[in-house]
Design a protein around this motif. Structure first.
Motif, PDB file in Angstrom:
ATOM      1  N   UNK A 203      44.030  20.665  12.714  1.00 61.46           N
ATOM      2  CA  UNK A 203      42.760  21.175  12.897  1.00 61.46           C
ATOM      3  C   UNK A 203      42.018  21.387  11.617  1.00 61.46           C
ATOM      4  N   UNK A 204      42.409  20.332  10.706  1.00 60.28           N
ATOM      5  CA  UNK A 204      41.756  20.357   9.441  1.00 60.28           C
ATOM      6  C   UNK A 204      42.395  21.298   8.569  1.00 60.28           C
ATOM      7  N   UNK A 205      43.306  21.771   8.649  1.00 57.57           N
ATOM      8  CA  UNK A 205      44.090  22.800   7.575  1.00 57.57           C
ATOM      9  C   UNK A 205      44.605  21.911   6.526  1.00 57.57           C
ATOM     10  N   UNK A 206      45.200  20.626   7.125  1.00 57.13           N
ATOM     11  CA  UNK A 206      45.706  19.827   6.136  1.00 57.13           C
ATOM     12  C   UNK A 206      44.551  18.552   6.036  1.00 57.13           C
ATOM     13  N   UNK A 207      44.280  18.109   5.066  1.00 54.58           N
ATOM     14  CA  UNK A 207      43.154  17.309   4.687  1.00 54.58           C
ATOM     15  C   UNK A 207      43.730  15.862   4.259  1.00 54.58           C
ATOM     16  N   UNK A 242      46.495  26.365  16.538  1.00 53.83           N
ATOM     17  CA  UNK A 242      45.433  26.531  15.169  1.00 53.83           C
ATOM     18  C   UNK A 242      43.903  26.799  15.863  1.00 53.83           C
ATOM     19  N   UNK A 243      43.697  27.036  16.908  1.00 54.71           N
ATOM     20  CA  UNK A 243      42.487  27.089  17.443  1.00 54.71           C
ATOM     21  C   UNK A 243      42.131  28.599  17.790  1.00 54.71           C
ATOM     22  N   UNK A 244      41.047  29.219  17.430  1.00 53.22           N
ATOM     23  CA  UNK A 244      40.777  30.279  18.011  1.00 53.22           C
ATOM     24  C   UNK A 244      39.022  30.445  17.974  1.00 53.22           C
ATOM     25  N   UNK A 248      37.141  27.074  15.979  1.00 53.49           N
ATOM     26  CA  UNK A 248      37.317  26.404  17.016  1.00 53.49           C
ATOM     27  C   UNK A 248      37.872  24.959  16.665  1.00 53.49           C
ATOM     28  N   UNK A 249      38.028  24.194  17.728  1.00 59.19           N
ATOM     29  CA  UNK A 249      38.629  22.671  17.458  1.00 59.19           C
ATOM     30  C   UNK A 249      37.778  21.979  16.732  1.00 59.19           C
TER      31      UNK A 249
END
Ligand code: AKG
Ligand code: FE2
Length: 279
Positions: A203-207, A242-244, A248-249
């Motif tokens: 979810x974008x934590x790693x790019x 990894x979504x809350x 969000x996603x």
């Protein structure tokens, strides 16, 4: 990211580079036995050659490559694996096996970093039929380096890529905050490139970084990459862990096969497929 204590023996790394270099040095007629153009025109991903040409005004890259599916092992098209140099097939097989362990360790460390419930989260996502491809790229000397890239700016569509670069000539650059940085050469390290599939699942934590290869007027260059992908028949999406509400996603669910098809479509035009999935 540069990895030094990876456990792949230096002799094995050197052996893989030497065997690839020797392959590219073979006469064209010999290399053409492994061509990626069926009947001289129909493009297939595997084999020796250049990018697929999709339109007459497409900008091509100044490189030759040998692209082979190495995993699942029972899907290897061994007829496309060079027989010269004679040790090429063995070295590629051993190198693939060894790097597979490095990839699993990395994926576990990444799951830990994100504090996922299961360290094997990414390893499991790959699936039984996870696909690994090797990409040996040869960048010849280029008389007009200012006019063409060795490889134009792109993101890897993989989960991750393990890359061995030439230890005597640079050229790989990575884009950060709008600036292109040279990736330094440290012999016998493995470069780890996070791919789009990890960007999506995390979810974008790693790019997944944008990178490119410059051409060189004086020196030729070689690299060998192993591309790790989730089974093409599976779907990927941001991990529910990894979504809350606060985050969000960021990406839609996508079938890997469709993602990869989109990737090549965009690559030929110089655009980025991941941008089409952003919510
Ligand atoms: O040749 C290199 O150093 C990088 C190659 C690369 O980025 C790729 O094949 O995706
Ligand atoms: Fe790349």
């Amino acid at each position: 990211m540069q990895l030094s204590n990876h456990g792949v023996e230096t002799t094995m790394m050197d052996g893989m580079m030497i065997a690839s270099r020797e392959f590219f040095k073979r006469p064209l007629e010999d290399k053409k036995r492994y061509t990626n153009l069926i009947g001289g025109e129909q493009f297939q991903f595997e084999g020796y050659g250049n990018d697929e040409v999709r339109s007459p005004d497409q900008i091509l890259d100044w490189s030759d490559r040998l692209y082979l599916k190495v995993e699942p092992e029972d899907e290897r098209r061994i007829a496309l694996w060079p027989t010269h140099p004679e040790n090429f097939r063995d070295i590629l097989h051993n190198f693939t096996r060894k790097c597979g362990g490095v990839k699993d360790n990395l994926l576990q460390a990444m799951a830990k970093l994100l504090q996922l419930h299961d360290d094997d989260y990414f390893v499991d996502q790959l699936g039984e039929k996870a696909e690994t491809n090797v990409r040996c790229s040869y960048y010849p000397k280029c008389p007009r380096p200012e006019l063409v890239f060795g490889l134009k700016p792109h993101c890897d569509g993989t989960v991750l890529t393990l890359l061995m670069v030439d230890d005597s000539v640079g050229g790989l650059q990575v884009l950060r905050d709008g600036v292109w940085w040279d990736v330094p050469i440290v012999p016998h390290t493995l470069l780890v490139i996070i791919g789009d599939q990890t960007e999506i699942m995390s979810n974008g934590f790693f790019k997944s970084p944008v990178h490119r290869v410059m051409t060189n007027a004086k020196k030729e260059r070689l690299s060998v990459a192993l591309d790790y992908s989730v089974d093409h028949e599976r779907e990927i999406e941001p991990s529910a862990q990894l979504i809350d509400e606060k985050r969000p996603a960021l990406y839609m669910k996508v079938k890997v096969k469709d993602y990869i098809a989109g990737l090549y479509e965009h690559f030929s035009k110089g655009t980025m497929v991941i941008d089409t999935l952003q919510i």
